[in-house]
Design a protein around this motif. Structure first.
Motif: not given
Length: 300
Positions: A87-88, A150, A157-159, A183-184
């Motif tokens: 993820g981010t 997003a 993803k996910p955030l 938005r994830g």
């Protein structure tokens, strides 16, 4: 570290200290960029003119999500050789929502997340005292920022949103919005966050920074729209990481938020880090930062 009792002066002294001291230490010692240096970026969002490869414009582009110079974010890829992480991480800086505090003081924190293997977004937004800043403009920026992030195919993803102080308020606000999961976003980590505007107002945090940010007092429509307390339970898990020795945003300022969110069925936890002050939670050179990394991992 020099501590001065005035909240605004104290904040600026700490920003200076972490920019000059933590940048080299955190980036070389914690992020794995040996001998790394950091070239400051301006609050206008201009890219650095020179930097090491891990912080160059080619690998950390600055992207816009609006027309204002402050509606930008930097993309920081995982550090070379870092273990792959899912993820981010979206980093939202603090500074009591005030114009004089921009994202630069959060750069060592963001680089440390990259050093842990995450893709990282270091966000900027319009703040009180800037055209369009305050409520609702700052909230609009958070919404539009996350929509932009997003949509980026290179930001997996996910955030996970990580915000400090006023940024902790903004990510907690986002956690309560109906579009959070769309938005994830899978979780929010609020570091010494101003998650209860009413408590912040009663405690006069930041020399009444909350009223400057909202533009009015409790009970108004603007206040309600900006207060994470108004949208409980949050739509995604929220992890609070607070320092026991924080006298800028004391841990007690989050007590009602935690109690009410949990009573409403929200997935909310709080980690009170013994001996940590307001800034330890965003300083990768402190033991408190391990608690932050653990909180991020816990929501993934």
């Amino acid at each position: 570290m020099l501590w001065i009792r005035s909240g605004a002066v104290r904040y600026s002294h700490w920003v200076m200290a972490i920019t000059l001291l933590s940048a080299g230490t955190a980036l070389s010692g914690c992020v794995g960029d040996a001998g790394g240096t950091m070239t400051p970026m301006t609050s206008s969002g201009s890219a650095p003119s020179s930097a090491t490869p891990s912080a160059s414009a080619s690998t950390t582009p600055t992207r816009s999500y609006g027309r204002d110079p402050a509606q930008v974010y930097d993309v920081i890829p995982p550090a070379a050789g870092a273990p792959a992480a899912t993820g981010t991480v979206v980093v939202v800086h603090g500074g009591f929502w005030r114009a004089e505090y921009d994202r630069e003081h959060a750069r060592p924190e963001a680089q440390a997340f990259a050093g842990a293997g995450y893709h990282v977004v270091l966000a900027e937004y319009r703040r009180a005292g800037m055209p369009g800043g305050g409520v609702p403009g700052t909230l609009d920026d958070v919404r539009d920022l996350l929509a932009s992030v997003a949509s980026q195919p290179d930001l997996p993803k996910p955030l996970v949103l990580v915000g400090h102080s006023a940024g902790g308020h903004l990510v907690a606000w986002a956690a309560g919005q109906p579009w959070a999961r769309e938005r994830g976003i899978v979780g929010v980590v609020s570091l010494a966050g101003v998650v209860d505007l009413g408590a912040a107002d009663r405690l006069h945090l930041g020399a009444d920074a909350t009223r400057d940010f909202v533009g009015s007092g409790p009970g108004t429509a603007a206040w309600t729209s900006a207060d994470p307390m108004s949208t409980l339970p949050p739509k995604v898990p929220v992890r609070l990481v607070n320092g026991s020795d924080d006298d800028t945003v004391p841990p007690v300022a989050a007590d009602d938020y935690v109690a009410r969110a949990m009573a409403a069925g929200g997935d909310v936890t709080v980690d009170l880090v013994e001996g940590a002050d307001h800034f330890a939670v965003i300083d990768p050179t402190t033991p408190a930062f391990a608690h932050v990394l653990a909180a991020v991992h816990s929501v993934l």
